[in-house]
Design an enzyme around this catalytic site. Structure first.
Site, PDB file in Angstrom:
ATOM      1  N   ASP A  92       0.802  -1.230   0.000  1.00 29.91           N
ATOM      2  CA  ASP A  92       0.000   0.000   0.000  1.00 29.91           C
ATOM      3  C   ASP A  92       0.832   1.277   0.000  1.00 29.91           C
ATOM      4  O   ASP A  92       0.341   2.344   0.382  1.00 29.91           O
ATOM      5  CB  ASP A  92      -0.984  -0.020   1.171  1.00 29.91           C
ATOM      6  CG  ASP A  92      -2.198  -0.884   0.848  1.00 29.91           C
ATOM      7  OD1 ASP A  92      -2.573  -0.963  -0.344  1.00 29.91           O
ATOM      8  OD2 ASP A  92      -2.757  -1.492   1.763  1.00 29.91           O
ATOM      9  N   ASP A 153      -7.316  -4.146  -4.080  1.00 28.63           N
ATOM     10  CA  ASP A 153      -6.937  -2.780  -3.689  1.00 28.63           C
ATOM     11  C   ASP A 153      -5.651  -2.313  -4.376  1.00 28.63           C
ATOM     12  O   ASP A 153      -5.429  -1.125  -4.580  1.00 28.63           O
ATOM     13  CB  ASP A 153      -6.718  -2.687  -2.174  1.00 28.63           C
ATOM     14  CG  ASP A 153      -7.662  -3.550  -1.353  1.00 28.63           C
ATOM     15  OD1 ASP A 153      -8.063  -4.620  -1.843  1.00 28.63           O
ATOM     16  OD2 ASP A 153      -7.970  -3.174  -0.230  1.00 28.63           O
TER      17      ASP A 153
HETATM   18  N1  GLY Z   1      -7.162  -1.608   1.586  1.00 25.18           N
HETATM   19  C1  GLY Z   1      -7.998  -2.177   2.596  1.00 25.18           C
HETATM   20  C2  GLY Z   1      -9.381  -1.679   2.564  1.00 25.18           C
HETATM   21  O1  GLY Z   1      -9.883  -1.202   1.550  1.00 25.18           O
HETATM   22  O2  GLY Z   1     -10.014  -1.762   3.606  1.00 25.18           O
END
Ligand code: GLY
Length: 373
Positions: A92, A153
């Protein structure tokens, strides 16, 4: 459609005012969820730690209030700690360093910020599994079985790779982003244009093993925020590559999303939820989709399609403004009712920082600005 759009200006300026007010209360912080009216603060390596900085930069862009910029720069210094400690770093880094370091560099030319963005991109590229052609999501600390896991994601982290390739004039990063996006098309996107949260691959052979439910209802469900990441992420992949297969995916996933929305335009936490759980909503999925649809709309040439996605974004933002926002002093956040993970009963129907981020980003787009992803 109601042509009186003065609410957009109102929502934009009230949101910016709220960010300014919050900046005086929390300053350098890493808010995630707003509990009993107050934003909490996570560790700097937590995946949401770029959104408050992003909100500050969005508000700074409009107001030129130097105090906002100063806090955003201090946040960036804190974000450099996990970047250099390395062990807590996960996929992320796009969510973390695009709306902070990369945007600081892009807008001010700050060379240290450029370096942080490039290091973050290198960390992300280093997570690429060559056999399975996917970017590994989490670390063993998050889940010991996650060596072969990719999650939807991650499409939203790819713009960091596209940026790095352009920045150093070297296509390696872009090649990884494209390979990952193609794996998502092949292994995540179903015939009905929905996606699961997680796909598990054999990390040695690269073969797909199975879909996993993750934060959604189950392996065959349609977790609403996952659909949002796909809509926005594929739109960005189309913008960066010009490849129409990503555009087709973004449009069709958006069509599923839009045609399954309740009347108030804010999705249930999962589109395949049981009736009894329909009280669980996710305003973050609505906000992220709205900003993604505005991105998508800019890429389309057919006027009817362009208008359809643009007006759909406006309708979602209006739904959020009318029924899922709070501009009073009762809570730090702008939006209400986001859901982190209903299966884990974790932060259900509470305000979440990335809901606020995408809401303000989308309103900024309606005022002629670009997004930060
Ligand atoms: N990236 C984790 C979520 O969308 O909760």
């Amino acid at each position: 459609m109601n042509n009186n759009l003065s609410w957009i200006d109102e929502a934009y300026s009230k949101s910016i005012d709220k960010v300014i007010k919050l900046s005086k209360k929390i300053g350098v912080s890493f808010p995630h969820v707003c509990l009993d009216g107050n934003y909490n603060c996570e560790a700097a390596h937590f995946w949401t730690s770029g959104f408050w900085g992003g909100l500050l930069w969005l508000a700074y862009r409009e107001t030129k209030d130097e105090s906002l910029k100063t806090i955003a720069e201090e946040i960036e210094k804190e974000l450099n700690v996990p970047l250099h400690e390395f062990y807590e770093i996960h996929h992320d880094v796009g969510f973390m360093y695009l709306p902070t370091s990369v945007i600081n560099y892009t807008w001010t030319g700050n060379k240290e910020s450029r370096k942080s963005g490039l290091i973050a991109a290198s960390h992300l590229a280093g997570r690429f599994n060559f056999k399975g052609e996917f970017i590994r999501a989490w670390t063993h600390r998050v889940d010991p079985n996650s060596t072969g896991w990719a999650i939807i994601d991650c499409l939203m982290n790819l713009p960091l790779l596209f940026w790095a390739s352009k920045e150093i004039n070297d296509p390696r990063f872009k090649h990884i982003a494209i390979a990952h996006a193609n794996t998502v098309l092949k292994s995540f996107v179903r015939e009905d244009w929905t996606v699961p949260h997680i796909v598990s691959f054999d990390p040695e052979t690269g073969e797909k093993i199975e879909n996993l439910g993750g934060q959604g209802l189950g392996p065959d469900s349609a977790w609403s925020r996952g659909q949002s990441w796909a809509i926005y992420g594929f739109a960005v992949a189309a913008r960066e590559t010009g490849d129409t297969k990503y555009l087709t995916a973004s449009k069709n996933i958006a069509n599923y999303f839009l045609s399954h929305l309740p009347n108030d335009k804010v999705p249930y936490w999962d589109f395949r939820t049981a009736e009894k759980d329909k009280f669980v909503r996710d305003s973050t999925a609505a906000a992220c989709t709205a900003s993604g649809l505005l991105e998508l709309s800019t890429l389309l040439t057919d006027e009817i399609e362009k208008t359809f996605y643009y007006e759909s974004a406006i309708a979602i933002l209006k739904g959020l403004y009318d029924n899922y926002s709070d501009f009073s002093n009762a809570q730090d956040a702008i939006l209400t009712k986001g859901t982190v993970s209903y299966p884990n009963n974790k932060h259900v129907n509470v305000p979440i920082i990335y809901g606020d981020y995408y809401f303000l980003e989308a309103l900024g787009k309606l005022h002629g600005h670009k997004g930060l992803f």
